[in-house]
Design an enzyme around this catalytic site. Structure first.
Site, mmCIF file in Angstrom:
data_model
loop_
_atom_site.group_PDB
_atom_site.id
_atom_site.type_symbol
_atom_site.label_atom_id
_atom_site.label_comp_id
_atom_site.label_asym_id
_atom_site.label_seq_id
_atom_site.Cartn_x
_atom_site.Cartn_y
_atom_site.Cartn_z
ATOM 1 N N CYS A 44 23.193 -20.314 38.863
ATOM 2 C CA CYS A 44 22.365 -19.660 37.859
ATOM 3 C C CYS A 44 21.441 -18.651 38.542
ATOM 4 C CB CYS A 44 21.544 -20.689 37.093
ATOM 5 S SG CYS A 44 20.537 -19.937 35.779
ATOM 6 N N CYS A 71 20.815 -23.891 29.698
ATOM 7 C CA CYS A 71 20.341 -22.545 30.023
ATOM 8 C C CYS A 71 21.189 -21.506 29.287
ATOM 9 C CB CYS A 71 20.433 -22.326 31.538
ATOM 10 S SG CYS A 71 20.040 -20.656 32.075
ATOM 11 N N CYS A 74 23.205 -19.092 32.371
ATOM 12 C CA CYS A 74 24.404 -19.559 33.097
ATOM 13 C C CYS A 74 25.336 -20.398 32.235
ATOM 14 C CB CYS A 74 24.009 -20.337 34.347
ATOM 15 S SG CYS A 74 23.175 -21.916 34.021
#
Length: 363
Positions: A44, A71, A74
């Site tokens: 990420c 997230c 990512c």
């Protein structure tokens, strides 16, 4: 890797994976950040968290069960590589659309959701060129198009995204085979030596600059062969029976008589980055073997570019030396050949007879 759904602090191996934005070999996990309530996959591009705030989970389900959210950068819930092609395609589009010098690697990587080093590896694996090399070929293609449309060298240089003439001249020397000014003038200022002789495949035109072989053509009519060369380089100085052409002639004649037997010859080829990749792959096909258009596309890392591969074969300026005759259709048919199907069949038959145990066609 830890088993179970219990969150664990990051040990050295997992923390190194977070810092390097690359998971350990053979390990699949996600990490959550207690201060944000978000979990990510290694790789990420988000700002690195503090180690004491990181918790390791076996997978996304365990992190969700512990109350963390995925997230949005990512996308850890997606299978690794599920949208890889789309992300690389977006990066390519950005490189193609920008009118400026190529974006910084870090910016491209962040937009794709990768660390810079991982993005560089993935991009090159998918595209066949590094991001920097791809950006350079995009600018060279813009330069070529602007010059062909009649733009001045200065205007074409800046329209293509170059910051000045020095880089444009360097790229053009590789992509166009000559300076931008010479290319715009149709080869003006470039001397091309040529010779037309009999060969095992009929009349054969061989042309070369001081840098190397630039054209090989086959036919029955000398005037037509010479007219095609002049159309390709309308303003170049053409010199019959020049030394540069005679220097490479023996190797080309040897290829016409016994494909695959001649020594290497220096080449001076103008082509796009894609064409050059195709031509390089064709030169890797051993005499006595064939490949399908789709196999060549897959070999250069662009499996959906079968038609573009066929066009690159048709645009090959140096027959025999770049053996486009070794590319056939998936159904076993010969496919197209600029110099006629009879010559293609003759070349393949000669190679098959000389290499009977090696002949094959990959799909």
């Amino acid at each position: 890797m830890h088993r179970g759904s219990v969150a664990r602090p990051a040990d050295d191996a997992h923390w190194r994976a977070v810092v390097d934005r690359r998971p350990p070999e053979g390990s699949v996990f996600v990490y959550a950040v207690v201060t944000t309530g978000i979990y990510c996959r290694p790789g990420c591009p988000s700002r690195r968290p503090k180690r004491e705030n990181v918790r390791i989970f076996e997978g996304p389900a365990a992190a969700r069960a512990a109350g963390f959210r995925p997230c949005q950068r990512c996308r850890p819930d997606e299978a690794p590589g599920a949208d890889l092609a789309a992300r690389i395609a977006r990066a390519r589009t950005r490189l193609e659309d920008t009118a400026e010098a190529e974006p910084a690697l870090a910016d491209l990587a962040a937009a794709a959701g990768f660390s810079p080093s991982h993005f560089h590896r993935v991009f090159k694996a998918q595209v066949g060129l590094s991001p920097k090399a791809y950006a350079r070929t995009v600018r060279a293609a813009r330069l070529r198009a602007a010059l062909e449309e009649g733009a001045s060298v200065t205007d074409a240089t800046y329209e293509a995204g170059y910051s000045g003439p020095a880089r444009a001249h360097a790229d053009a020397d590789a992509a166009l085979g000559m300076t931008p000014s010479a290319y715009r003038r149709g080869g003006a200022g470039v001397q091309i030596d040529h010779v037309i002789v009999d060969s095992a495949l009929g009349r054969l035109l061989v042309a070369a600059t001081p840098r190397g072989l630039c054209a090989v053509a086959m036919g029955e009519d000398d005037a037509a062969l010479l007219a095609a060369l002049r159309a390709r380089f309308p303003n170049a100085t053409l010199r019959a029976d020049g030394a540069a052409a005679h220097a490479v002639l023996p190797a080309v004649l040897a290829l016409a008589a016994a494909p695959g037997t001649a020594p290497e010859v220096p080449l001076d080829l103008a082509g796009t980055a894609f064409q050059r990749r195709v031509w390089a792959e064709l030169r890797r096909i051993p005499a006595g073997e064939t490949r399908t258009y789709s196999a060549v596309a897959a070999a250069i890392g662009q499996p959906t570019a079968t038609r573009a591969v066929a066009r690159a074969c048709a645009d090959n300026p140096v027959a025999l030396v770049v053996p486009c005759h070794r590319v056939v259709r998936t159904d076993g048919g010969l496919g197209g050949y600029r110099w006629g199907p009879a010559r293609k069949r003759a070349l393949l038959d000669t190679e098959a007879a000389s290499n009977p145990s090696d002949t094959k066609s990959d799909s």
